[in-house]
Design an enzyme around this catalytic site. Structure first.
Site, PDB file in Angstrom:
ATOM      1  N   ARG A 100       3.638  -0.093  -5.047  1.00  0.00           N
ATOM      2  CA  ARG A 100       3.590  -0.886  -3.551  1.00  0.00           C
ATOM      3  C   ARG A 100       2.111  -1.569  -3.382  1.00  0.00           C
ATOM      4  NH1 ARG A 100       6.729   1.926  -0.108  1.00  0.00           N
ATOM      5  NH2 ARG A 100       5.654   1.072   1.809  1.00  0.00           N
ATOM      6  N   ASN A 125      -1.198   2.555   5.901  1.00  0.00           N
ATOM      7  CA  ASN A 125      -0.429   1.437   5.169  1.00  0.00           C
ATOM      8  C   ASN A 125       0.205   0.689   6.448  1.00  0.00           C
ATOM      9  OD1 ASN A 125       1.367   0.157   3.840  1.00  0.00           O
ATOM     10  ND2 ASN A 125       2.909   1.560   3.761  1.00  0.00           N
ATOM     11  N   GLY A 126      -0.149  -0.827   6.350  1.00  0.00           N
ATOM     12  CA  GLY A 126       0.241  -1.541   7.278  1.00  0.00           C
ATOM     13  C   GLY A 126      -0.907  -2.516   7.812  1.00  0.00           C
ATOM     14  N   HIS A 132      15.877 -37.169  -9.494  1.00  0.00           N
ATOM     15  CA  HIS A 132      15.359 -37.785  -8.128  1.00  0.00           C
ATOM     16  C   HIS A 132      14.065 -37.807  -7.643  1.00  0.00           C
ATOM     17  CE1 HIS A 132      19.594 -38.937  -6.780  1.00  0.00           C
ATOM     18  NE2 HIS A 132      19.794 -37.752  -7.664  1.00  0.00           N
ATOM     19  N   LYS A 134      11.895 -14.878 -11.913  1.00  0.00           N
ATOM     20  CA  LYS A 134      11.843 -13.460 -12.644  1.00  0.00           C
ATOM     21  C   LYS A 134      10.508 -14.078 -13.904  1.00  0.00           C
ATOM     22  CE  LYS A 134      12.670 -11.289 -11.055  1.00  0.00           C
ATOM     23  NZ  LYS A 134      13.410 -10.589  -9.997  1.00  0.00           N
ATOM     24  N   TRP A 151      -2.689  -2.826  -1.518  1.00  0.00           N
ATOM     25  CA  TRP A 151      -2.761  -4.353  -1.971  1.00  0.00           C
ATOM     26  C   TRP A 151      -3.380  -4.759  -0.641  1.00  0.00           C
ATOM     27  CZ3 TRP A 151      -0.788  -8.503   0.789  1.00  0.00           C
ATOM     28  CH2 TRP A 151      -0.347  -9.454  -0.068  1.00  0.00           C
ATOM     29  N   GLU A 191       7.005 -14.661 -12.069  1.00  0.00           N
ATOM     30  CA  GLU A 191       6.130 -13.637 -11.365  1.00  0.00           C
ATOM     31  C   GLU A 191       5.547 -12.635 -12.608  1.00  0.00           C
ATOM     32  OE1 GLU A 191      10.172 -11.028 -10.091  1.00  0.00           O
ATOM     33  OE2 GLU A 191       8.223 -10.543  -8.804  1.00  0.00           O
ATOM     34  N   CYS A 248       1.014  -1.109  -0.116  1.00  0.00           N
ATOM     35  CA  CYS A 248      -0.065  -0.014  -0.026  1.00  0.00           C
ATOM     36  C   CYS A 248       0.980   1.436   0.154  1.00  0.00           C
ATOM     37  CB  CYS A 248      -0.981   0.235   1.005  1.00  0.00           C
ATOM     38  SG  CYS A 248      -1.985  -1.299   1.308  1.00  0.00           S
ATOM     39  N   LYS A 272       5.512  -4.431  -4.557  1.00  0.00           N
ATOM     40  CA  LYS A 272       7.283  -4.340  -4.652  1.00  0.00           C
ATOM     41  C   LYS A 272       7.570  -4.462  -3.339  1.00  0.00           C
ATOM     42  CE  LYS A 272      11.039  -2.945  -6.481  1.00  0.00           C
ATOM     43  NZ  LYS A 272      11.546  -3.817  -7.322  1.00  0.00           N
ATOM     44  N   GLU A 317      16.953 -17.584  -9.532  1.00  0.00           N
ATOM     45  CA  GLU A 317      16.449 -16.020  -9.758  1.00  0.00           C
ATOM     46  C   GLU A 317      15.881 -16.019 -11.044  1.00  0.00           C
ATOM     47  OE1 GLU A 317      15.662 -13.739  -8.192  1.00  0.00           O
ATOM     48  OE2 GLU A 317      15.774 -11.998  -9.591  1.00  0.00           O
TER      49      GLU A 317
HETATM   50  O1  M6R Z   1      12.619  -5.387  -0.750  1.00  0.00           O
HETATM   51  P1  M6R Z   1      13.374  -6.707  -0.643  1.00  0.00           P
HETATM   52  O2  M6R Z   1      14.646  -6.734  -1.549  1.00  0.00           O
HETATM   53  O3  M6R Z   1      13.286  -6.938   0.519  1.00  0.00           O
HETATM   54  O4  M6R Z   1      12.066  -7.397  -1.182  1.00  0.00           O
HETATM   55  C1  M6R Z   1      12.217  -9.020  -1.168  1.00  0.00           C
HETATM   56  C2  M6R Z   1      11.239  -9.485  -2.092  1.00  0.00           C
HETATM   57  O5  M6R Z   1      10.060  -9.469  -1.931  1.00  0.00           O
HETATM   58  C3  M6R Z   1      11.522  -9.206  -3.573  1.00  0.00           C
HETATM   59  O6  M6R Z   1      12.891  -9.520  -3.987  1.00  0.00           O
HETATM   60  C4  M6R Z   1      10.789  -9.837  -4.487  1.00  0.00           C
HETATM   61  O7  M6R Z   1      10.825 -11.189  -4.649  1.00  0.00           O
HETATM   62  C5  M6R Z   1      11.116  -9.441  -6.064  1.00  0.00           C
HETATM   63  N1  M6R Z   1      10.347  -8.120  -5.962  1.00  0.00           N
HETATM   64  C6  M6R Z   1      10.914 -10.397  -6.924  1.00  0.00           C
HETATM   65  O8  M6R Z   1      11.263  -9.730  -8.371  1.00  0.00           O
END
Ligand code: M6R
Length: 593
Positions: free
Chosen positions: A27, A100-101, A493, A474, A74, A477, A2, A588, A470
């Site tokens: 956010r 926010n929270g 396995h 990517k 969010w 997501e 948020c 994010k 990673e």
């Molecule tokens: O802000 P952070 O690096 O702590 O965020 C952690 C994850 O939420 C973040 O890396 C997330 O997996 C990525 N946005 C994915 O691309």
């Protein structure tokens, strides 16, 4: 999660808040709302499910407004819907708030104090509005706010409008970020610095346990005992260019293109000639520790695996990577002299913060973040800046590369020998540029062949497996293809049973020592029908490989190959018509546990 924005000043508050919300959509973006104070001293609220662009269509622009607060959501409590969107108004209509929270004890508070109140949403936020209402009937506003804040358990950044005084915006903060800034034309409040850029000259990040009042030309801060607090303001040092798309269609593409310049910025920040400039006290602490615990989530956790490699290879210190959301509820065996290194782009990830609070009481902590004013940077004993500049696309790209580089530089500093790491990283920056400029067509060709897949595997060994994790995240997501990453030897396995014609397998082959065996594992998949793709480095490439990237120092090769994987994910998402920068269900900054 948020985003909130508020403005009180002599300019068009509606525009500043709507533009600010749009910039904070990374956010959360399932609903949005704004409350504006009009000329007749009324609060007009507009809100709905959907994005800020949709909200703009709802907002009446026929009147002047100098005070507004807004929210982009969010969803946590209650589905994305108009009734659950912020701002929320108290039953009497006196208070309008954005939050926010997460208020953890909202049900208890509702039961204890608000049995006679009728609620119009499923949110925890409406409880705050009604609690204020409830106490404001018994005491003056400041006491009612203090009473409310001291009852709340959980996290909150709050902006409040009070109908009895619509000249001011009240604010409060605990465990969720809030930045406040000003210029000669007014005061802006936001979940991060981005809505302040272009609107403020000076800013400060609020500390937990602060509340206050923002008038047009004055800001007052208090602690929860009602005692006035002093804050020091800094210059707003983020340029407007760094937060726009800079001519690219999407932030993600812009940010991938920025990786080389981020590496160069890291080099100029951390090196004086060939000497590494990192606090001696931190280096000494790591030298004396018996174990390095790297804690993070998502992409940052994947960067942590690369960090583990560097700390073990360069410094010979046993290192372990922990998923923050698991660590916070576990009791790991801790040696006598551990150090905890937290990786986080935002510095605001709730799970990582929870771990930092849990272990930071007893043990030394380091944060490696992109936001030096963030909660984690403030909590840690040492903070290392990754110098990546604002990363706005939900999918992290340049920040991953930056985190890996900073881990490698820190490990070399601990080792203490004269090293060529600066030269190696400089080369990485140059070769990432080459991938971006020369591999585009090959990457698009692979993207076109996997775009229809429902499942896709990434495989590799050692460093290539860490990179595969990673690459897989990517692609999943932003493309919504189900992807998984495996150590290539592990397939046999169990998971090889999933291989069929419909499952493309992408092999990452950048390490000479394991290249042949990964290729054999790919052949085993092919024998079971899969269509294979190989991303390899030039030194060990075969002519039929699909994407061949330049090689650098072998342990940095994954930084070059991951750039190809980031571009691959981008192109697949584009081909599927997805919203690359704001993939579904995500935000994010994950500020709830
Ligand atoms: O802000 P952070 O690096 O702590 O965020 C952690 C994850 O939420 C973040 O890396 C997330 O997996 C990525 N946005 C994915 O691309």
């Amino acid at each position: 999660m948020c985003g909130i924005v508020g403005f009180n000043g002599e300019r068009d508050a509606r525009k500043i808040v709507l533009d600010g919300l749009q910039k904070l959509e990374y956010r959360g973006y399932d609903s949005a709302g704004i409350s504006c104070v009009n000329n007749n001293n009324e609060v007009k609220t507009y809100k709905d499910k959907g994005r800020v662009d949709h909200l703009r269509e709802l907002v009446d622009e026929s009147y002047m407004t100098n005070i507004a607060i807004g929210h982009t959501r969010w969803a946590t409590h209650g589905e994305p819907s108009k009734r659950n969107s912020h701002p929320h108004t108290s039953q009497s209509g006196r208070f309008t708030i954005v939050h926010n929270g997460v208020i953890e004890n909202y049900k208890k508070l509702k039961y204890e104090f608000l049995a006679d109140y009728i609620f119009n949403s499923d949110t925890d936020t409406e409880v705050i509005a009604n609690l204020l209402d409830y106490f404001a009937k018994q005491m003056d506003f400041k006491d009612a706010l203090l009473k409310t804040l001291t009852l709340l358990e959980g996290s909150f950044a709050l902006l409040i409008l009070d109908k009895h005084n619509l000249n001011d915006i009240y604010f409060a903060k605990n465990k969720t970020p809030m930045i406040i800034g000003y210029s000669s034309t007014g005061v802006v409040l936001g979940s991060d610095i981005i809505p302040l850029v272009g609107n403020c000259d000076k800013y400060t990040a609020l500390k937990d346990g602060t509340f206050g009042v923002a008038s047009k030309h004055r800001i007052e801060f208090f602690d929860y005992n009602g005692k006035e607090m002093n804050y020091t303001f800094k210059d707003v040092d983020v340029s407007a260019d760094s937060i726009d798309k800079g001519g690219y269609d999407h932030y993600m593409m812009k940010e991938i293109h920025e990786s080389p310049s981020v590496i160069r910025r890291i080099l100029s920040t951390y090196f004086d000639d060939h000497e590494i400039m990192i606090s001696k006290s931190l280096i000494d602490k790591i030298r004396k520790c018996d174990k390095i615990n790297l804690v993070a989530c998502g992409t940052s956790m994947h960067a942590g695996y690369m960090g583990k490699y560097f700390f073990e290879k360069f410094c010979h210190i046993p290192s372990e990577v922990f998923c923050a959301s698991e660590l916070v509820y576990s009791k790991p065996l801790i040696r006598d002299h551990p150090i905890f290194i937290f990786l986080s782009q935002s510095g605001e990830t709730a799970d990582s913060i929870a771990c930092m609070k849990k272990f930071g009481i007893k043990y030394p902590t380091v944060s490696i973040t992109n936001v030096s004013t963030s909660t984690m940077a403030n909590l840690a004993d040492w903070n290392l800046d990754i110098c990546a500049g604002p990363e706005i696309a939900v999918a992290s790209t340049k920040a991953y590369i930056a985190q890996v580089c900073v881990c490698a530089i820190l490990a070399k500093a601990v080792l203490g020998e004269k090293s060529f790491i600066k030269h190696h990283l400089d080369r990485v920056a140059n070769e990432i540029d080459v991938v971006i400029n020369e591999n585009d067509e090959n990457i698009k060709a692979v993207a076109a062949q996997i775009v229809k897949a429902e499942t896709c595997f990434f495989i590799g060994r050692g460093l290539d497996y860490w990179a595969a994790l990673e690459a897989s995240l990517k692609l999943k997501e932003i493309s919504y293809i189900h992807t998984e990453a495996f150590p290539s030897g592990e397939l046999k396995h169990g998971s090889i049973s999933l291989i069929s014609k419909a499952v493309p397998v992408i092999g990452l082959v950048t390490q000479e020592g394991s290249s042949n065996i990964v290729r054999s594992n790919l052949v085993e998949c092919q024998a079971r029908g899969s269509k294979n793709f190989v991303i390899s480095t030039r030194d060990i490439a075969e002519p039929t490989d699909d994407i061949i990237v330049p090689n650098v120092k072998h342990y940095f090769n994954p930084l070059v190959s991951i750039t190809a994987c980031q571009l691959l994910a981008y192109y697949v998402a584009i081909m599927k018509g997805n919203d690359v920068d704001k993939p579904r269900n995500l935000a994010k900054s994950v500020t709830v546990e």
